[in-house]
Motif scaffolding. Structure first.
Motif, PDB file in Angstrom:
ATOM      1  N   ASN A 194      35.836  69.911 -59.628  1.00 29.38           N
ATOM      2  CA  ASN A 194      36.872  70.767 -58.472  1.00 29.38           C
ATOM      3  C   ASN A 194      37.289  72.109 -59.067  1.00 29.38           C
ATOM      4  O   ASN A 194      38.051  72.784 -58.980  1.00 29.38           O
ATOM      5  N   LYS A 198      27.984  72.623 -47.610  1.00 28.66           N
ATOM      6  CA  LYS A 198      29.068  72.393 -47.973  1.00 28.66           C
ATOM      7  C   LYS A 198      30.678  73.831 -47.468  1.00 28.66           C
ATOM      8  O   LYS A 198      30.219  74.316 -48.528  1.00 28.66           O
ATOM      9  N   HIS A 199      31.197  72.992 -46.721  1.00 26.14           N
ATOM     10  CA  HIS A 199      32.152  74.568 -46.573  1.00 26.14           C
ATOM     11  C   HIS A 199      33.716  74.401 -47.057  1.00 26.14           C
ATOM     12  O   HIS A 199      33.682  75.463 -47.844  1.00 26.14           O
ATOM     13  N   ASN A 200      33.665  73.452 -47.915  1.00 27.23           N
ATOM     14  CA  ASN A 200      34.791  73.167 -48.892  1.00 27.23           C
ATOM     15  C   ASN A 200      34.813  71.321 -49.460  1.00 27.23           C
ATOM     16  O   ASN A 200      34.127  71.206 -49.187  1.00 27.23           O
ATOM     17  N   GLU A 201      35.799  70.915 -49.817  1.00 30.47           N
ATOM     18  CA  GLU A 201      35.431  69.864 -50.597  1.00 30.47           C
ATOM     19  C   GLU A 201      36.530  69.163 -49.627  1.00 30.47           C
ATOM     20  O   GLU A 201      36.095  67.271 -49.755  1.00 30.47           O
ATOM     21  N   GLU A 202      37.154  69.438 -48.126  1.00 30.61           N
ATOM     22  CA  GLU A 202      37.108  68.166 -47.073  1.00 30.61           C
ATOM     23  C   GLU A 202      36.017  68.828 -45.720  1.00 30.61           C
ATOM     24  O   GLU A 202      36.192  67.190 -44.911  1.00 30.61           O
ATOM     25  N   GLU A 203      35.507  69.220 -46.268  1.00 28.93           N
ATOM     26  CA  GLU A 203      34.572  69.889 -44.600  1.00 28.93           C
ATOM     27  C   GLU A 203      33.265  70.008 -45.291  1.00 28.93           C
ATOM     28  O   GLU A 203      33.011  70.930 -45.799  1.00 28.93           O
ATOM     29  N   SER A 204      31.885  69.680 -44.646  1.00 31.77           N
ATOM     30  CA  SER A 204      30.600  69.640 -44.942  1.00 31.77           C
ATOM     31  C   SER A 204      29.966  69.776 -43.508  1.00 31.77           C
ATOM     32  O   SER A 204      29.869  69.347 -42.945  1.00 31.77           O
TER      33      SER A 204
END
Length: 501
Positions: free
Chosen positions: A136, A388-394
């Motif tokens: 991260n 992968k859009h960000n750590e919380e959403e793909s």
């Protein structure tokens, strides 16, 4: 807006093939093509390409029951991003697709950067996983994307594969390479390549027919692959690419394995653009939202009747869509072998996988591709990360043989913001020995492109079959003794592009 109506660049270099033909003026005629996917659009393209002098006197009518062209190529849009929903990959040796891309001034999509992790899941645990290094911390993440680091990770994963599967990996590669080399015979110059009236003779000429008479399992056992490799990696590949097990017929299985190799590519903005571009430049009358309900042989011509109540007269008729699940009445009736299509359910989800479902503690531990073994209890064949859009959403793409219910999705995902479902009648169910429908359905001028699909079903095999159908039409109806193609080898520029894919 209908994507077909979007203006495509028409600054094309037009090749002028040489022909042998009689001194008589070509007959005034109409060719009707049912289906505006890659098969139908390729038939129109090759008729025009090989015999441009027929254009003033020969009309091509193209019928599509849907509102857009492309057939089993389509895209979906999630979170402002466009993804392939149907046929999604092309092989670097798919020379028709390579040349379509160049001819239509389309752009080949660059492969995603970064390492790609694989996990093979048996329903309880991952029996095999490749390694992936992630963090991260932005600075370290940037370092991990350096080429030498990615190459090192790839080398480690190749080592893990070899430790598990041994020299069987090289035997599998050799099996695939032999099939690809034989398929490449279909790109030879037409003065040395026959026009084929049956699928059987087309396959026998290239040395591929025997692969349709036995299962992939039997073929791979004979070439010495280990049971572990067949039951795991090969099974994973056939399930993802054809939704079927290793007991599918051998040629379809070989094509499936080829579709898992390196250098795979796609068209930026969607593979449907190949069909759209070919149609735009082939001087056709396109009928969207018009389904053909009957084809009647009236002696010297065919009468096509549509669900809109319209009738069309054609001297030549081409079916470029699978006849297995559509209700076209043929008068008199035709006879083709019964065939069932394999339905693949493609489910797109924007959200986040639930690691607990897979027996893990964190979503970051999940591989980019979750592939599964052949087990009727498993509810999906694969789950892959599209972006992968960000750590919380793909954005994920799920393949399954049955629809994915909301209850099931809610157990697999901890977050689910958007869901799109598509049910594709994607390809035939393959069973050796394969029995093929005829290219010529009535002994006259009613042709069937999709007869070749029982050998293998891809965008490129559709184009190869369509080219043969176009040559059949030109030789049998228009009396052309020879149709010479321009060189099908990719130019050095195209080769440079695709070597990097």
């Amino acid at each position: 807006m209908n994507p077909l109506l979007l203006p495509l660049l028409l600054t094309f270099l037009i090749f002028s093939p040489s022909h042998q033909h009689s001194d008589a003026a070509p007959p005034s005629s109409t060719v009707c093509i049912i289906g505006a996917g890659i098969g139908g659009s390729s038939v129109a393209h090759f008729i025009r390409k090989y015999s441009p002098e027929l254009t003033p006197t020969t009309k091509i009518q193209l019928f599509e029951r849907n509102s857009i062209v492309g057939g089993r190529t389509a895209t979906v849009t999630i979170a402002g991003e466009t993804f392939e929903a149907g046929a999604s990959i092309l092989h670097p040796k798919n020379l028709h697709a390579v040349n379509y891309t160049k001819l239509l001034n389309l752009k080949a999509k660059e492969p995603s950067s970064g390492s790609f992790s694989l996990g093979i899941w048996d329903g309880d645990k991952f029996v095999f996983k490749t390694v992936e290094i992630s963090t991260n911390l932005p600075l370290i993440e940037k370092l991990l994307k350096l080429p030498f680091v990615e190459n090192l990770v790839s080398l480690v994963n190749s080592g893990l594969m070899f430790v598990r599967y041994g020299f069987s990996l090289f035997k599998m590669q050799n099996f695939v390479q032999i099939a690809v080399d034989r398929f490449s015979k279909y790109y030879e110059e037409t003065d040395s390549r026959p026009v084929f009236e049956t699928v059987d003779e087309m396959l026998k000429w290239a040395g591929l027919f025997n692969l349709t008479t036995r299962s992939l399992q039997d073929e791979l056992v004979d070439v010495g692959l280990s049971p572990l490799l067949i039951n795991e990696l090969v099974t994973v590949i056939t399930r993802i690419n054809y939704g079927q097990s290793v007991y599918m017929s051998g040629l379809g299985g070989a094509v499936s394995l080829a579709g898992s190799g390196g250098g795979l590519w796609a068209i930026e903005g969607g593979n449907w653009q190949m069909a759209a571009g070919l149609i735009n430049r082939s001087d056709v009358a396109l009928h969207l939202n018009e389904e053909i309900k009957s084809v009647a042989n009236l002696g010297d011509y065919y009468e096509l009747n549509s669900t809109k109540g319209n009738s069309y007269i054609c001297e030549v008729a081409v079916v470029a869509t699978p006849l297995d699940e559509i209700n076209i009445e043929f008068i008199p009736p035709i006879s083709i072998p019964e065939r069932k299509l394999q339905h693949t359910h493609a489910t797109f989800v924007r959200g986040l996988l639930n690691p607990i479902y897979f027996g893990l503690k964190a979503a970051a531990k999940l591989p980019d591709l979750v592939a599964t073994l052949e087990d009727p209890k498993l509810p999906f064949t694969s789950i892959s990360v599209l972006k992968k859009h960000n750590e919380e959403e793909s954005t994920y793409k799920i393949f399954s043989r049955q629809p994915m219910t909301d209850t099931l999705l809610d157990s697999i995902f901890s977050v689910r913001k958007e869901t799109i479902r598509i049910n594709w009648a994607a390809y035939p169910q393959y069973h050796a020995p394969e029995i093929f429908a005829p290219f010529i359905l009535d002994g006259r001028h009613l042709y069937y492109v999709n007869a070749f699909e029982n050998a293998a079903s891809t965008m490129e095999t559709s184009a190869v079959a369509a080219e043969n159908i176009a040559r059949l039409i030109l030789s049998r109806y228009f009396g052309k003794v020879s149709v010479r193609s321009s060189n099908l080898k990719a130019s050095s520029q195209a080769e440079d592009v695709h070597l990097d894919l």
